[in-house]
Write an enzyme that holds these catalytic residues in place. Sequence first.
Site, mmCIF file in Angstrom:
data_model
loop_
_atom_site.group_PDB
_atom_site.id
_atom_site.type_symbol
_atom_site.label_atom_id
_atom_site.label_comp_id
_atom_site.label_asym_id
_atom_site.label_seq_id
_atom_site.Cartn_x
_atom_site.Cartn_y
_atom_site.Cartn_z
ATOM 1 N N GLY A 1 32.181 -8.401 3.454
ATOM 2 C CA GLY A 1 31.075 -8.207 2.544
ATOM 3 C C GLY A 1 29.832 -9.006 2.867
ATOM 4 O O GLY A 1 29.026 -9.287 1.970
ATOM 5 N N SER A 2 29.611 -9.349 4.138
ATOM 6 C CA SER A 2 28.396 -10.119 4.431
ATOM 7 C C SER A 2 27.146 -9.262 4.215
ATOM 8 O O SER A 2 26.112 -9.767 3.753
ATOM 9 C CB SER A 2 28.433 -10.708 5.845
ATOM 10 O OG SER A 2 28.331 -9.714 6.823
ATOM 11 N N ASN A 3 27.220 -7.971 4.507
ATOM 12 C CA ASN A 3 26.070 -7.101 4.203
ATOM 13 C C ASN A 3 25.876 -6.976 2.696
ATOM 14 O O ASN A 3 24.746 -7.018 2.205
ATOM 15 C CB ASN A 3 26.264 -5.714 4.832
ATOM 16 C CG ASN A 3 25.845 -5.670 6.282
ATOM 17 O OD1 ASN A 3 24.666 -5.758 6.599
ATOM 18 N ND2 ASN A 3 26.814 -5.579 7.177
ATOM 19 N N ASP B 1 29.949 8.931 10.093
ATOM 20 C CA ASP B 1 28.812 8.492 10.922
ATOM 21 C C ASP B 1 27.951 9.637 11.451
ATOM 22 O O ASP B 1 27.473 9.603 12.585
ATOM 23 C CB ASP B 1 29.327 7.664 12.136
ATOM 24 C CG ASP B 1 30.280 6.564 11.719
ATOM 25 O OD1 ASP B 1 30.014 5.933 10.683
ATOM 26 O OD2 ASP B 1 31.281 6.346 12.422
ATOM 27 N N ASN C 1 24.835 4.695 4.690
ATOM 28 C CA ASN C 1 25.835 3.910 5.412
ATOM 29 C C ASN C 1 25.142 3.126 6.519
ATOM 30 O O ASN C 1 24.090 3.532 7.015
ATOM 31 C CB ASN C 1 26.882 4.855 6.034
ATOM 32 C CG ASN C 1 27.991 4.101 6.741
ATOM 33 O OD1 ASN C 1 28.458 3.058 6.258
ATOM 34 N ND2 ASN C 1 28.424 4.596 7.887
ATOM 35 N N ILE D 1 34.134 9.455 2.558
ATOM 36 C CA ILE D 1 33.690 9.865 1.210
ATOM 37 C C ILE D 1 33.961 11.369 1.070
ATOM 38 O O ILE D 1 33.451 12.175 1.851
ATOM 39 C CB ILE D 1 32.185 9.579 1.013
ATOM 40 C CG1 ILE D 1 31.870 8.090 1.246
ATOM 41 C CG2 ILE D 1 31.715 10.024 -0.372
ATOM 42 C CD1 ILE D 1 32.509 7.135 0.271
ATOM 43 N N HIS E 1 26.027 1.468 10.358
ATOM 44 C CA HIS E 1 27.030 1.543 11.428
ATOM 45 C C HIS E 1 26.582 0.647 12.580
ATOM 46 O O HIS E 1 25.412 0.677 12.975
ATOM 47 C CB HIS E 1 27.176 2.997 11.897
ATOM 48 C CG HIS E 1 28.296 3.159 12.876
ATOM 49 N ND1 HIS E 1 29.614 3.207 12.482
ATOM 50 C CD2 HIS E 1 28.295 3.242 14.228
ATOM 51 C CE1 HIS E 1 30.382 3.322 13.557
ATOM 52 N NE2 HIS E 1 29.615 3.346 14.626
HETATM 53 C C1 GRF Z 1 29.259 -4.007 9.629
HETATM 54 O O1 GRF Z 1 29.211 -4.210 11.003
HETATM 55 C C2 GRF Z 1 28.869 -2.592 9.326
HETATM 56 O O2 GRF Z 1 27.991 -2.034 10.236
HETATM 57 C C3 GRF Z 1 30.174 -1.867 9.438
HETATM 58 O O3 GRF Z 1 31.132 -2.766 8.933
HETATM 59 C C4 GRF Z 1 30.682 -4.104 9.090
HETATM 60 C C5 GRF Z 1 30.761 -4.743 7.746
HETATM 61 O O4 GRF Z 1 30.606 -6.101 7.808
HETATM 62 N N1 GRF Z 1 30.097 -0.572 8.823
HETATM 63 P P1 GRF Z 1 30.517 -6.949 6.464
HETATM 64 O O5 GRF Z 1 31.784 -6.670 5.656
HETATM 65 O O6 GRF Z 1 29.289 -6.517 5.739
HETATM 66 O O7 GRF Z 1 30.460 -8.377 6.895
#
Ligand code: GRF
Length: 197
Positions: A14-16, A146, A103, A89, A105
């Site tokens: 979940g870093s994003n 994707d 999304n 999904i 990727h």
């Molecule tokens: C990211 O590299 C994103 O592109 C991919 O999964 C990863 C998720 O990383 N779809 P995080 O859980 O957000 O750290």
Amino acid sequence: MKSARLAIFASGGGSNAYKICEYFQDHVNIVIAGILTNRKEAGVLQVADKFDIPAIVVDKNNLSDGVVENWLHDIKADMIILAGFLLLIPAPLITKFPNRILNIHPSLLPKYGGKGMHGHHVHEAVVKNDDTITGMTIHVVNEKYDDGQIIFQAKCAVKKDDTAEIVASNVLALEHFYYSKTIENYINGYLSDEKTN
Ligand code: GRF
């Protein structure tokens, strides 16, 4: 200005999701309304806790049996942001949120996309093929992995001795830098055009 309530779907660390929650904290027209995961041990649940955002853990069936749809309705979500969500999904959910699921990727799609092409698999392929450039893609979600319309890409160089781990970390830095801003532009641009048409 169009306002939007976002639901984040994530399967992993979940870093994003963290960056997105941080960016939209106190935002004028965009709110993170909920976080959904399919793994009860996913780090993204700590992100939900930290930002005090309602969270739900679901299984694959819940994506099509009404549980997820009801939850989205309850939290009044009008858009879904996938951030490392590994399940496909299902079509009915896409129909409910037309052009409203994004999304991210970790490759320059259409390269290294599709079923099974996620996380380290992508970066290992980049290194194995001696690619000199890689990057990340933000796209609208359709019924295939994707595959939807690309709305933003950013590139980074791959050096000769870079390992898959180094490539992964460079690409993740791009994701953190661009995803929130791209979501904001998409909502304030494309979605407001849609409203006035
Ligand atoms: C990211 O590299 C994103 O592109 C991919 O999964 C990863 C998720 O990383 N779809 P995080 O859980 O957000 O750290």
